[in-house]
Write a protein that holds these residues in place. Structure first.
Motif, PDB file in Angstrom:
ATOM      1  N   ALA A  97       0.930  -1.171  -0.051  1.00 51.34           N
ATOM      2  CA  ALA A  97      -0.182   0.065   0.077  1.00 51.34           C
ATOM      3  C   ALA A  97       0.868   1.263  -0.194  1.00 51.34           C
ATOM      4  N   THR A  98       2.053   1.112   0.609  1.00 52.65           N
ATOM      5  CA  THR A  98       2.879   2.399   0.570  1.00 52.65           C
ATOM      6  C   THR A  98       3.651   2.500  -0.787  1.00 52.65           C
ATOM      7  N   LEU A  99       3.893   1.419  -1.550  1.00 54.53           N
ATOM      8  CA  LEU A  99       4.453   1.298  -2.652  1.00 54.53           C
ATOM      9  C   LEU A  99       3.682   1.769  -3.865  1.00 54.53           C
ATOM     10  N   THR A 100       2.295   1.273  -3.924  1.00 53.60           N
ATOM     11  CA  THR A 100       1.542   1.628  -4.722  1.00 53.60           C
ATOM     12  C   THR A 100       0.123   1.701  -4.382  1.00 53.60           C
ATOM     13  N   PRO A 101      -0.173   3.014  -3.601  1.00 53.69           N
ATOM     14  CA  PRO A 101      -1.234   3.150  -2.616  1.00 53.69           C
ATOM     15  C   PRO A 101      -2.436   3.188  -3.715  1.00 53.69           C
TER      16      PRO A 101
ATOM     17  N   LEU B 106      13.600   2.219   1.401  1.00 53.15           N
ATOM     18  CA  LEU B 106      14.096   1.709  -0.060  1.00 53.15           C
ATOM     19  C   LEU B 106      14.175   2.880  -1.141  1.00 53.15           C
ATOM     20  N   ARG B 107      12.872   3.791  -0.905  1.00 51.45           N
ATOM     21  CA  ARG B 107      12.996   4.570  -1.825  1.00 51.45           C
ATOM     22  C   ARG B 107      14.279   5.763  -1.718  1.00 51.45           C
ATOM     23  N   LYS B 108      14.797   5.649  -0.470  1.00 52.01           N
ATOM     24  CA  LYS B 108      16.009   6.431  -0.090  1.00 52.01           C
ATOM     25  C   LYS B 108      17.362   5.682  -0.643  1.00 52.01           C
TER      26      LYS B 108
ATOM     27  N   ASP C 183      24.094   2.540 -10.151  1.00 57.27           N
ATOM     28  CA  ASP C 183      23.745   3.947  -9.732  1.00 57.27           C
ATOM     29  C   ASP C 183      22.855   4.607 -10.690  1.00 57.27           C
ATOM     30  N   THR C 184      23.082   4.162 -12.197  1.00 57.46           N
ATOM     31  CA  THR C 184      21.933   4.793 -12.910  1.00 57.46           C
ATOM     32  C   THR C 184      20.610   4.106 -12.849  1.00 57.46           C
ATOM     33  N   SER C 185      20.623   2.647 -12.735  1.00 53.96           N
ATOM     34  CA  SER C 185      19.595   1.932 -12.531  1.00 53.96           C
ATOM     35  C   SER C 185      18.644   2.564 -11.110  1.00 53.96           C
ATOM     36  N   GLN C 186      19.383   3.048 -10.295  1.00 53.95           N
ATOM     37  CA  GLN C 186      18.694   3.105  -8.996  1.00 53.95           C
ATOM     38  C   GLN C 186      17.990   4.515  -9.126  1.00 53.95           C
ATOM     39  N   GLU C 187      18.665   5.393  -9.886  1.00 52.97           N
ATOM     40  CA  GLU C 187      17.889   6.680 -10.300  1.00 52.97           C
ATOM     41  C   GLU C 187      16.554   6.327 -10.981  1.00 52.97           C
TER      42      GLU C 187
ATOM     43  N   ASP D 157       8.596   6.566  -8.020  1.00 50.62           N
ATOM     44  CA  ASP D 157       7.492   7.846  -7.607  1.00 50.62           C
ATOM     45  C   ASP D 157       6.412   7.978  -8.701  1.00 50.62           C
ATOM     46  N   LYS D 158       6.640   7.528 -10.093  1.00 56.11           N
ATOM     47  CA  LYS D 158       5.522   7.542 -11.037  1.00 56.11           C
ATOM     48  C   LYS D 158       4.155   6.649 -10.647  1.00 56.11           C
ATOM     49  N   ILE D 159       4.720   5.374 -10.152  1.00 56.35           N
ATOM     50  CA  ILE D 159       3.541   4.338  -9.439  1.00 56.35           C
ATOM     51  C   ILE D 159       2.716   5.072  -8.791  1.00 56.35           C
ATOM     52  N   ALA D 160       3.798   5.536  -7.522  1.00 54.15           N
ATOM     53  CA  ALA D 160       2.955   6.054  -6.212  1.00 54.15           C
ATOM     54  C   ALA D 160       1.957   7.268  -6.582  1.00 54.15           C
ATOM     55  N   ASP D 161       2.295   8.091  -7.642  1.00 52.70           N
ATOM     56  CA  ASP D 161       1.645   9.233  -8.038  1.00 52.70           C
ATOM     57  C   ASP D 161       0.243   8.849  -9.111  1.00 52.70           C
TER      58      ASP D 161
END
Length: 310
Positions: free
Chosen positions: A158-162, A216-218, A275-279, A286-290
């Motif tokens: 629910a936090t990941l994809t509310p 995880l998002r951080k 690093d690139t993949s993480q970004e 973020d797009k999923i959450a929004d």
């Protein structure tokens, strides 16, 4: 993760990348074994022996008792005695676990379950030993069940994809954030009732599920220690020694974030690729959450899927 539920459960330990069905299979097998043992011992007049056996695997609220059976902080989260208890736990684990697996992969699903179980046990012990309300029952209280780990997965999803919706009978489509909120509030309301220990464990698991996704998002994976232990045992039983070594090195090079997986097609160093993949994954999450999972492009879904296979 393909095929019907029964096929996935039946082949749970023959397939890789299916931590969800391994967890379900372990819970179901343990339930069936103890069901058979309980029936035979009870019929044979040894019901007390069964009670002693299972009490040594349940999570005690008493600190001295916990010190004498430290394994119970792990064993309790795979124990069930009632049919409906395990049924509803496994249904919730399956429904919400599929979401977590889809977005984060098998390893992080297992991380959530195990850490949620630990968090639920710790919260249960702390409250029972600190709150005056439980002072008379702390020595006799025992807890069992997968609920804390399941709550971690429910709240984590629910936090990941509310805004993802489940279709509920009589209610229609309901966003999972409202389902999670409802069950957390229900556990809080019942935390001073007959099943206070279980409800407190639910709250501990729920808190862990939320914190796990936030961290995880951080770029911080709280489940790295759990994951390393899992990889150790996987490597221990692998037949090909060379594969063990390769897997072990990858695990060390990718700790942090979502345990980024370097692309085999890239000629750049693994750390740069990670690093690139993480970004990219942070942006996709973020797009999923929004806007929800369906808002992702095919390329974004592909990247998320490839990244989740770590």
């Amino acid at each position: 993760m393909y095929g019907n539920l029964w096929e996935n459960l039946r082949n749970a330990f023959k397939q890789s990348d299916n931590g969800l069905f391994k967890l379900m299979a372990i819970n179901i097998l343990v339930f069936l074994v103890f069901l058979v043992v309980r029936v035979f011992l009870t019929i044979g007049g040894f019901g007390g022996l069964y009670s002693d056996l299972i009490s040594h695997l349940m999570m005690p609220a008493s600190l001295p008792k916990l010190a004498s059976q430290p394994w119970s902080i792990l064993s309790y989260m795979f124990l069930h005695e009632g049919f409906f208890h395990i049924l509803f736990n496994m249904l919730f684990l399956y429904w919400f676990g599929m979401l977590v697996h889809q977005y984060l992969g098998s390893r992080k699903l297992v991380n959530l379950y195990i850490l949620g179980g630990f968090s639920g046990a710790i919260f249960y012990v702390l409250i029972y030993n600190l709150a005056p309300y439980f002072s008379n029952s702390v020595d006799s209280s025992l807890m069992l069940g997968a609920s804390a780990g399941v709550f971690a997965i429910v709240v984590g999803a629910a936090t990941l994809t509310p805004n993802t919706s489940f279709f509920l009978m009589f209610l229609g489509p309901v966003k999972i954030k409202y389902i999670a909120i409802f069950y957390v509030l229900l556990s809080f309301a019942n935390s001073a009732g007959a099943n206070a220990g279980g409800e407190l464990a639910h709250l501990g698991g729920a808190l862990l599920g939320y914190l796990y996704i936030v961290q995880l998002r951080k770029g911080i994976d709280l489940g790295v220690p759990v994951q390393k232990v899992g990889i150790f045992f996987e490597n221990l039983f692998k037949k090909n020694p060379s594969r063990v070594k390769v897997s072990h090195r990858k695990a060390k090079s990718s700790h942090g974030g979502f345990a980024g997986k370097s692309s085999s097609k890239s000629s750049s160093p693994a750390q740069t690729s990670g690093d690139t993949s993480q970004e990219e994954i942070d942006r996709i999450l973020d797009k999923i959450a929004d806007r929800g999972y369906e808002a992702l492009s095919k390329e974004e879904k592909r990247k998320l899927f490839e990244f989740s296979k770590k």
